[in-house]
Design an enzyme around this catalytic site. Structure first.
Site, PDB file in Angstrom:
ATOM      1  N   ASN A  13       9.735  -6.127  -5.916  1.00 45.91           N
ATOM      2  CA  ASN A  13       8.340  -5.920  -6.292  1.00 45.91           C
ATOM      3  C   ASN A  13       8.194  -4.441  -6.648  1.00 45.91           C
ATOM      4  OD1 ASN A  13       5.590  -5.586  -6.439  1.00 45.91           O
ATOM      5  ND2 ASN A  13       5.132  -6.675  -4.537  1.00 45.91           N
ATOM      6  N   ARG A  88       8.677  -9.676  -9.214  1.00 48.29           N
ATOM      7  CA  ARG A  88       7.237  -9.754  -9.449  1.00 48.29           C
ATOM      8  C   ARG A  88       6.955  -9.023 -10.758  1.00 48.29           C
ATOM      9  NH1 ARG A  88       2.541  -6.017  -6.985  1.00 48.29           N
ATOM     10  NH2 ARG A  88       0.833  -7.041  -8.040  1.00 48.29           N
ATOM     11  N   HIS A 177      -2.651 -10.172  -9.317  1.00 50.99           N
ATOM     12  CA  HIS A 177      -2.425 -10.439  -7.881  1.00 50.99           C
ATOM     13  C   HIS A 177      -2.460 -11.937  -7.597  1.00 50.99           C
ATOM     14  CE1 HIS A 177      -4.333  -6.244  -7.098  1.00 50.99           C
ATOM     15  NE2 HIS A 177      -3.008  -6.127  -7.040  1.00 50.99           N
ATOM     16  N   LEU A 206      -6.424  -5.966  -1.234  1.00 51.35           N
ATOM     17  CA  LEU A 206      -6.738  -4.540  -1.284  1.00 51.35           C
ATOM     18  C   LEU A 206      -5.494  -3.730  -0.963  1.00 51.35           C
ATOM     19  CD1 LEU A 206     -10.032  -4.753   0.839  1.00 51.35           C
ATOM     20  CD2 LEU A 206      -9.786  -4.997  -1.649  1.00 51.35           C
ATOM     21  N   ASN A 208      -2.826  -0.689  -3.262  1.00 48.26           N
ATOM     22  CA  ASN A 208      -3.072   0.436  -4.149  1.00 48.26           C
ATOM     23  C   ASN A 208      -3.881  -0.060  -5.348  1.00 48.26           C
ATOM     24  OD1 ASN A 208      -2.789   3.210  -4.389  1.00 48.26           O
ATOM     25  ND2 ASN A 208      -1.225   2.939  -5.960  1.00 48.26           N
ATOM     26  N   GLY A 209      -3.569  -1.279  -5.809  1.00 47.63           N
ATOM     27  CA  GLY A 209      -4.433  -1.988  -6.757  1.00 47.63           C
ATOM     28  C   GLY A 209      -5.273  -2.979  -5.959  1.00 47.63           C
ATOM     29  N   ARG A 238      -7.396   3.971  -9.835  1.00 46.02           N
ATOM     30  CA  ARG A 238      -8.098   3.331 -10.954  1.00 46.02           C
ATOM     31  C   ARG A 238      -9.597   3.251 -10.685  1.00 46.02           C
ATOM     32  NH1 ARG A 238      -4.369  -1.840 -11.145  1.00 46.02           N
ATOM     33  NH2 ARG A 238      -3.060  -0.738  -9.659  1.00 46.02           N
ATOM     34  N   ARG A 282      -5.110   5.740   4.203  1.00 43.34           N
ATOM     35  CA  ARG A 282      -4.849   6.348   5.517  1.00 43.34           C
ATOM     36  C   ARG A 282      -5.252   7.814   5.518  1.00 43.34           C
ATOM     37  NH1 ARG A 282       1.174   4.097   5.621  1.00 43.34           N
ATOM     38  NH2 ARG A 282       0.730   4.569   3.459  1.00 43.34           N
ATOM     39  N   GLY A 328      -2.381  -3.944   1.816  1.00 42.85           N
ATOM     40  CA  GLY A 328      -2.209  -2.794   2.720  1.00 42.85           C
ATOM     41  C   GLY A 328      -3.503  -2.327   3.360  1.00 42.85           C
ATOM     42  N   GLU A 383       3.635 -12.251  -0.701  1.00 41.58           N
ATOM     43  CA  GLU A 383       3.983 -12.513  -2.098  1.00 41.58           C
ATOM     44  C   GLU A 383       5.474 -12.738  -2.242  1.00 41.58           C
ATOM     45  OE1 GLU A 383       1.391  -9.710  -4.779  1.00 41.58           O
ATOM     46  OE2 GLU A 383       1.685  -8.798  -2.823  1.00 41.58           O
TER      47      GLU A 383
HETATM   48  P1  AMP Z   1      -0.154  -1.908  -0.663  1.00 37.06           P
HETATM   49  O1  AMP Z   1      -0.218  -1.556  -2.136  1.00 37.06           O
HETATM   50  O2  AMP Z   1      -0.549  -3.319  -0.366  1.00 37.06           O
HETATM   51  O3  AMP Z   1       1.129  -1.497  -0.013  1.00 37.06           O
HETATM   52  O4  AMP Z   1      -1.296  -1.013   0.037  1.00 37.06           O
HETATM   53  C1  AMP Z   1      -1.281   0.388  -0.042  1.00 37.06           C
HETATM   54  C2  AMP Z   1      -2.587   0.907   0.573  1.00 37.06           C
HETATM   55  O5  AMP Z   1      -2.686   0.439   1.931  1.00 37.06           O
HETATM   56  C3  AMP Z   1      -2.662   2.421   0.616  1.00 37.06           C
HETATM   57  O6  AMP Z   1      -3.959   2.847   0.208  1.00 37.06           O
HETATM   58  C4  AMP Z   1      -2.483   2.727   2.106  1.00 37.06           C
HETATM   59  O7  AMP Z   1      -3.145   3.897   2.468  1.00 37.06           O
HETATM   60  C5  AMP Z   1      -3.139   1.513   2.737  1.00 37.06           C
HETATM   61  N1  AMP Z   1      -2.760   1.402   4.144  1.00 37.06           N
HETATM   62  C6  AMP Z   1      -1.547   1.108   4.665  1.00 37.06           C
HETATM   63  N2  AMP Z   1      -1.593   1.178   6.030  1.00 37.06           N
HETATM   64  C7  AMP Z   1      -2.869   1.526   6.364  1.00 37.06           C
HETATM   65  C8  AMP Z   1      -3.574   1.759   7.581  1.00 37.06           C
HETATM   66  N3  AMP Z   1      -2.957   1.645   8.756  1.00 37.06           N
HETATM   67  N4  AMP Z   1      -4.890   2.079   7.523  1.00 37.06           N
HETATM   68  C9  AMP Z   1      -5.528   2.184   6.337  1.00 37.06           C
HETATM   69  N5  AMP Z   1      -4.924   1.989   5.153  1.00 37.06           N
HETATM   70  C10 AMP Z   1      -3.629   1.657   5.149  1.00 37.06           C
END
Ligand code: AMP
Length: 397
Positions: A13, A88, A177, A206, A208-209, A238, A282, A328, A383
Site C-alpha cells: 500500500n 492498492r 478508499h 480518516l 492522511n487522506g 488537502r 498527533r 489512523g 484494507e
Molecule cells: P493513516 O493514513 O491511516 O495511517 O493515518 C495517518 C493519520 O493518523 C495521521 O494524521 C496520524 O497523525 C494519525 N494518527 C495515528 N496515530 C494517532 C494517534 N494516536 N492519535 C491521533 N492521531 C493519530
C-alpha cells in the site's frame, strides 16, 4: 496426498507519505509480518517491521524515497514463501471497475489516471514497478480504491456540469478508499449481528487522506471524494471542498499559476495549511494541548467539516443505523471522534467518554451511550486483508 503449503500474499500500500506492507495468509487472515515506512522524503523517515513472532524493529532512514523503502523492505522478506503480490491502487478511472492482474498495458492505464490522482498513482506505480522487478515470476494484482463506489447512482456521481464533459472526458465523481469503506461496513454489520444488506450506515475513513461514504445495504450510494481525492473532507495536506472560483482568484491575485494553485490545494492545505505546523494529527493534538491556537483551529475545522459531510451523506439514506470511524485518526483519536459527534447533536448523538476512551485501534466497538439517538462506533480497517483475498483469487482462477 500431500498438504498444500498455504499461499501468502505480499500486500503493498504505497501512499503519498507512507508505505505499508504485510505478508498475509488470505484464508485465515493471519499476518506473518507487517510494517510501515513512514514520513517518507523527510528527515524523520523511519521503517518499522513487525514479524508475527518476534520483536518490532525500527530503523531511522532519513530522506527515504518510496523506491528506497521498498528495497529495504524486500531485504527483510526473503524467508517468506509468497504466491502473489496485491497492490492498492488509488485511481482506476473508467478503465477498471474491478481488480486486475497487472501487465504493461494495465500499468500504462494506471499511469494514464495519474492526472486524476497526482499524489497517489505515481507512488502506486513506483511500488508496482519495484515489486514486479523483485518478483518477476509472481502474479501482481491491482485492487482499486474506486471500485466499491461503482454502485453510486448517477444523481450522486454526476456533477452539475455540461453532460458532454462526462460523455467525452469521463468527468464524474469516482470516490476513493473503497476497500476500507467496504471492509469496515461489513465488519460493523458483523459486530451488530445483522446482515450488511439490512443496514444503512456512514463510514468515515480518516487517515492522511479522509473520506466518508454512505453504505446502503452493503453498497456505496454516495461518498465525499469526487473526480480526484481532493474533494470533500479536510485532510492532512488537502483542502477538501473549496469554492471552485478560488482557483482563478488565487491565479489572478497571488501570481501563482494553475499548477501552483493545484499543488497548494493538494500538498499545502488541510491540517498543515491551517496550523502552519504539521499534517500529522498527533503533532497537532500535542500542540493544541499546549495552547497552540492554530493547531486547535485546524482540528476544529477538521471535525466540523466531517460532521457536515456526514449530515450531507445522510440525504442518500432512509435512516442512519450507525456512523463508523476508521483509519489512523478515526481509530486513534478519541478527541476527534468526540468533537465530531458534538456537531451531530441534531441526530441526538451522545458520546460516552468511557467507551470513547477505550474503543480504538485495539478494541472495536460502540462509543456512544445506550440512550444516544445515533449509534457511533470504531472499527479498525483492514484494507490489506481485502487486497490479499482479491490477489489470491487471481492465482486460483
Ligand atoms: P493513516 O493514513 O491511516 O495511517 O493515518 C495517518 C493519520 O493518523 C495521521 O494524521 C496520524 O497523525 C494519525 N494518527 C495515528 N496515530 C494517532 C494517534 N494516536 N492519535 C491521533 N492521531 C493519530
Amino acid at each position: 496426498m500431500g498438504t498444500r503449503e498455504p499461499d501468502n500474499v505480499l500486500v503493498i500500500n504505497c501512499g503519498s507519505s507512507s508505505l505499508k506492507f504485510a505478508v498475509i495468509e488470505p484464508t485465515s487472515g493471519q499476518v506473518l509480518v507487517q510494517g510501515l515506512a513512514e514520513r517518507l522524503n523527510t528527515e524523520e523517515g523511519r521503517l518499522q517491521v513487525k514479524p508475527a513472532e518476534g520483536e518490532r524493529t525500527t530503523d531511522a532512514i532519513p530522506r527515504m524515497s518510496h523506491a528506497k523503502a521498498l528495497e529495504a523492505i524486500l531485504k527483510r522478506l526473503q524467508s517468506f514463501k509468497i504466491s502473489a503480490v496485491g497492490h492498492r491502487v488509488v485511481h482506476g478511472g473508467e478503465y477498471f471497475s474491478g481488480s486486475v492482474q497487472l501487465d504493461e498495458e494495465a500499468v500504462r492505464k494506471i499511469a494514464a489516471c495519474e492526472v486524476l490522482a497526482p499524489l497517489h498513482n505515481p507512488a502506486n506505480i513506483v511500488g508496482i514497478r519495484a515489486a514486479m522487478t523483485s518478483f518477476p515470476e509472481l502474479p501482481h494484482v491491482a485492487v482499486f480504491d474506486t471500485a466499491f463506489h461503482q454502485t453510486m447512482p448517477p444523481h450522486a456521481y454526476l456533477y452539475a456540469l455540461r453532460y458532454e464533459l462526462y460523455e467525452k472526458h469521463q468527468v464524474r465523481r469516482y470516490g476513493f478508499h473503497g476497500t476500507s469503506h467496504r471492509y469496515v461496513s461489513g465488519k460493523a454489520a458483523e459486530m451488530l449481528g445483522k446482515p450488511v444488506d439490512s443496514l444503512q450506515m456512514i463510514t468515515s475513513h480518516l487517515g492522511n487522506g479522509c473520506s466518508a461514504c454512505a453504505v446502503k445495504e452493503g453498497k456505496s450510494v454516495d461518498t465525499t471524494m469526487g473526480l480526484t481525492p481532493l474533494e470533500g473532507l479536510v485532510m492532512g495536506t488537502r483542502s477538501g471542498d473549496v469554492d471552485p472560483n478560488l482557483l482563478l482568484f488565487l491565479v489572478e491575485n497571488t501570481g501563482r499559476d494553475f499548477r501552483d494553485v493545484t499543488d497548494l490545494l493538494n500538498r499545502g492545505s488541510g491540517l498543515l495549511g491551517i496550523s502552519g505546523l504539521s499534517n500529522d494529527m498527533r503533532t497537532l493534538q500535542e500542540a493544541a494541548d499546549k495552547g497552540d491556537r492554530r493547531a486547535d483551529l485546524a482540528i476544529a475545522i477538521f471535525c466540523y467539516r466531517l460532521a457536515k459531510g456526514i449530515m450531507a451523506l445522510a440525504a442518500s439514506l432512509d435512516r442512519l443505523d450507525a456512523v463508523v470511524f476508521t483509519g489512523g485518526i478515526g481509530e486513534n483519536s478519541a478527541p476527534v471522534r468526540e468533537r465530531t459527534l458534538a456537531s451531530l447533536k441534531v441526530l441526538k448523538a451522545e458520546v460516552s467518554p468511557e467507551l470513547n476512551a477505550v474503543h480504538g485501534k485495539h478494541a472495536a466497538g460502540r462509543i456512544t451511550t445506550e440512550t444516544s439517538g445515533l449509534l457511533a462506533m470504531v472499527v479498525p480497517t483492514n484494507e490489506e486483508l481485502v487486497i490479499a483475498r482479491e490477489a489470491i483469487a487471481f492465482v486460483h482462477g
